[in-house]
Design an enzyme around this catalytic site. Structure first.
Site, PDB file in Angstrom:
ATOM      1  N   SER A   7      -4.848  -4.701  35.282  1.00 22.30           N
ATOM      2  CA  SER A   7      -4.039  -5.097  36.436  1.00 22.30           C
ATOM      3  C   SER A   7      -4.709  -4.638  37.722  1.00 22.30           C
ATOM      4  CB  SER A   7      -2.654  -4.462  36.342  1.00 22.30           C
ATOM      5  OG  SER A   7      -2.028  -4.514  37.612  1.00 22.30           O
ATOM      6  N   HIS A  32      -4.875  -9.394  35.253  1.00 23.41           N
ATOM      7  CA  HIS A  32      -3.425  -9.413  35.505  1.00 23.41           C
ATOM      8  C   HIS A  32      -3.154  -9.206  36.996  1.00 23.41           C
ATOM      9  CE1 HIS A  32       0.788  -8.668  34.137  1.00 23.41           C
ATOM     10  NE2 HIS A  32       0.830  -7.741  35.077  1.00 23.41           N
ATOM     11  N   ASP A  34      -0.126  -8.724  39.814  1.00 18.69           N
ATOM     12  CA  ASP A  34       1.282  -8.370  39.990  1.00 18.69           C
ATOM     13  C   ASP A  34       1.789  -8.839  41.342  1.00 18.69           C
ATOM     14  OD1 ASP A  34       2.049  -6.871  37.609  1.00 18.69           O
ATOM     15  OD2 ASP A  34       0.412  -5.546  38.193  1.00 18.69           O
ATOM     16  N   MET A  36       4.750  -9.013  43.912  1.00 17.89           N
ATOM     17  CA  MET A  36       6.018  -8.335  44.236  1.00 17.89           C
ATOM     18  C   MET A  36       6.449  -8.715  45.641  1.00 17.89           C
ATOM     19  SD  MET A  36       5.215  -4.532  42.787  1.00 17.89           S
ATOM     20  CE  MET A  36       4.267  -4.273  41.278  1.00 17.89           C
ATOM     21  N   HIS A  65       2.048 -12.240  37.032  1.00 22.10           N
ATOM     22  CA  HIS A  65       3.351 -11.659  36.706  1.00 22.10           C
ATOM     23  C   HIS A  65       4.202 -11.703  37.977  1.00 22.10           C
ATOM     24  CE1 HIS A  65       5.507  -7.591  35.541  1.00 22.10           C
ATOM     25  NE2 HIS A  65       6.349  -8.604  35.643  1.00 22.10           N
ATOM     26  N   MET A  67       7.187 -10.890  40.056  1.00 20.48           N
ATOM     27  CA  MET A  67       8.343 -10.009  40.253  1.00 20.48           C
ATOM     28  C   MET A  67       8.949 -10.379  41.600  1.00 20.48           C
ATOM     29  SD  MET A  67       6.513  -6.571  38.857  1.00 20.48           S
ATOM     30  CE  MET A  67       4.901  -7.310  39.004  1.00 20.48           C
ATOM     31  N   MET A 136       8.293  -5.184  29.476  1.00 23.49           N
ATOM     32  CA  MET A 136       8.005  -4.108  30.435  1.00 23.49           C
ATOM     33  C   MET A 136       8.213  -2.758  29.758  1.00 23.49           C
ATOM     34  SD  MET A 136       6.967  -5.543  33.175  1.00 23.49           S
ATOM     35  CE  MET A 136       6.674  -3.993  34.033  1.00 23.49           C
ATOM     36  N   GLY A 144       1.124   3.273  37.657  1.00 29.50           N
ATOM     37  CA  GLY A 144       1.030   4.706  37.416  1.00 29.50           C
ATOM     38  C   GLY A 144       2.293   5.386  36.933  1.00 29.50           C
ATOM     39  N   ASP A 174       3.404  -4.140  29.369  1.00 26.14           N
ATOM     40  CA  ASP A 174       2.977  -3.824  30.737  1.00 26.14           C
ATOM     41  C   ASP A 174       3.672  -2.561  31.241  1.00 26.14           C
ATOM     42  OD1 ASP A 174       2.142  -3.907  33.373  1.00 26.14           O
ATOM     43  OD2 ASP A 174       3.133  -5.802  33.861  1.00 26.14           O
ATOM     44  N   GLY A 175       2.851  -1.545  31.546  1.00 22.56           N
ATOM     45  CA  GLY A 175       3.379  -0.327  32.165  1.00 22.56           C
ATOM     46  C   GLY A 175       3.053   0.929  31.384  1.00 22.56           C
ATOM     47  N   GLY A 176       2.258   1.805  31.971  1.00 25.15           N
ATOM     48  CA  GLY A 176       1.949   3.084  31.337  1.00 25.15           C
ATOM     49  C   GLY A 176       1.110   2.969  30.075  1.00 25.15           C
ATOM     50  N   SER A 197      -3.557   1.679  36.022  1.00 19.80           N
ATOM     51  CA  SER A 197      -4.161   2.952  36.421  1.00 19.80           C
ATOM     52  C   SER A 197      -5.078   3.542  35.355  1.00 19.80           C
ATOM     53  CB  SER A 197      -3.077   3.952  36.822  1.00 19.80           C
ATOM     54  OG  SER A 197      -2.080   4.003  35.847  1.00 19.80           O
TER      55      SER A 197
HETATM   56  C1  DX5 Z   1       4.339  -2.679  37.286  1.00 21.30           C
HETATM   57  C2  DX5 Z   1       3.316  -3.770  37.083  1.00 21.30           C
HETATM   58  C3  DX5 Z   1       2.172  -3.398  36.228  1.00 21.30           C
HETATM   59  C4  DX5 Z   1       1.301  -2.293  36.768  1.00 21.30           C
HETATM   60  C5  DX5 Z   1       0.922  -1.462  35.590  1.00 21.30           C
HETATM   61  O1  DX5 Z   1       5.456  -3.203  37.888  1.00 21.30           O
HETATM   62  O2  DX5 Z   1       3.917  -4.915  36.485  1.00 21.30           O
HETATM   63  O3  DX5 Z   1       1.367  -4.518  35.857  1.00 21.30           O
HETATM   64  O4  DX5 Z   1       0.133  -2.727  37.395  1.00 21.30           O
HETATM   65  O5  DX5 Z   1       0.295  -0.322  36.038  1.00 21.30           O
HETATM   66  P1  DX5 Z   1       0.064   0.931  35.094  1.00 21.30           P
HETATM   67  O6  DX5 Z   1      -0.797   0.467  33.935  1.00 21.30           O
HETATM   68  O7  DX5 Z   1      -0.597   1.900  35.981  1.00 21.30           O
HETATM   69  O8  DX5 Z   1       1.417   1.385  34.600  1.00 21.30           O
HETATM   70 ZN    ZN Z   2       2.532  -6.558  35.666  1.00 20.11          ZN
END
Ligand code: DX5
Ligand code: ZN
Length: 218
Positions: A7, A32, A34, A36, A65, A67, A136, A144, A174-176, A197
Site C-alpha cells: 500500500s 494498493h 487507499d 480516503m 480501495h 474509503m 479489514m 501503521g 488489509d491492516g497490520g 508500513s
Molecule cells: C487502512 C488502509 C490500509 C493501510 C494499511 O485504512 O486501508 O491499506 O495502508 O497499512 P498498514 O499495513 O500499515 O496497516
Molecule cells: Zn487499504
C-alpha cells in the site's frame, strides 16, 4: 494465486516511482491505493490523479480501495485512471448489487470490503457476483495500526463459505499485516495481502517485500 499488494499510503511520496520500483524488485504482485475522503474515514489521502501517476510508474495491476462516501460517483474516474481492482465498503453502499455491476461493466475486478465489526455473513447474497472480498484487519483510516486478531477466524469463515457455495472469489486482507502474521493469514485461506508500513516503513523495502512473499509462497 497468492499476491502481495504493497500500500503506497506508507510510501515516501517525494519518490513514488522509485518506491514502486523497489517493491517490484521484491516481487510485488499488485499496488494498493487507499482513497480516503475525510467523511467515510477521518483521514484524507488522494484521488484519481494519483492513481493515474501510479499507472504511469508501473505495469503491475492497481488495486483501488475506496474509503469514501457515495463511491458510485467516482468508480468510472478511477477505472479511467488505470485501476484494475476496485473495492467498496459494505457499510457505505446501499445498492451493493448495482455498484458491483457498475464496476464490472467498466472492465474492472469488483470487490466488497468489510470493517472489523461487519459480519462476514452479511456478504452471503453478494458473494456469487463479486471477484474478491477485502477483510479489514484494522479500522480503516490510517496506516501503521495493530492487527485485530479475530480477523483469522473471519477469514476462515469466509473460506468455508467459498467452498460450500463452490465459488472462487479472492480473499484479501488489509491492516497490520507483517512477517509475524502473514503466514497464518495465508493458511486461513487469504489470497491477497495488503501491507503498508511493514513494507514501506522498512529500512530495506525490497528485502521486506521478499520476506513477505516468501511467507505466502507454498
Ligand atoms: C487502512 C488502509 C490500509 C493501510 C494499511 O485504512 O486501508 O491499506 O495502508 O497499512 P498498514 O499495513 O500499515 O496497516
Ligand atoms: Zn487499504
Amino acid at each position: 494465486m497468492k499476491a502481495l499488494a504493497p500500500s503506497i499510503l506508507s510510501a515516501d511520496m517525494t519518490h513514488l516511482a522509485q518506491q514502486i520500483r523497489l517493491v517490484e524488485m521484491g516481487g510485488s504482485d499488485l499496488i494498493h491505493c487507499d482513497i480516503m475522503d475525510g467523511h467515510f474515514v477521518p483521514n484524507i489521502t488522494f484521488g484519481p490523479m494519483m492513481v493515474e501517476a501510479v499507472r504511469r510508474s508501473t505495469k503491475l495491476p492497481i488495486d483501488v480501495h475506496l474509503m469514501i462516501n457515495d463511491p458510485d460517483k467516482y468508480v468510472a474516474a478511477f477505472a479511467e485512471a488505470g485501476a484494475n481492482y476496485i473495492s467498496v465498503h459494505r457499510e457505505e453502499v446501499v445498492h451493493l448489487n448495482r455498484t458491483i455491476n457498475l464496476i464490472k461493466d467498466l472492465g474492472v475486478k469488483a470487490g466488497v470490503v468489510i470493517n472489523p465489526a461487519t459480519p462476514v455473513t452479511s456478504l452471503e447474497d453478494i458473494l456469487e457476483y463479486i471477484d474478491f472480498v477485502l477483510v479489514m484487519s484494522v479500522n480503516p483510516g490510517f496506516g501503521g495500526q495493530k492487527f485485530i486478531p479475530n480477523t483469522i477466524r473471519r477469514i476462515k469463515q469466509l473460506d468455508e463459505m467459498r467452498s460450500s457455495h463452490e465459488l472462487n472469489f479472492d480473499i484479501e486482507v488489509d491492516g497490520g499485516v507483517d512477517s509475524t502474521n502473514i503466514r497464518e493469514l495465508s493458511e486461513a485461506g487469504c489470497n491477497i495481502f495488503v501491507a503498508g508500513s511493514s513494507v514501506f516503513g522498512a529500512d530495506n523495502i525490497t528485502a521486506a517485500t521478499i520476506e513477505l512473499k516468501n511467507k505466502i509462497s507454498p
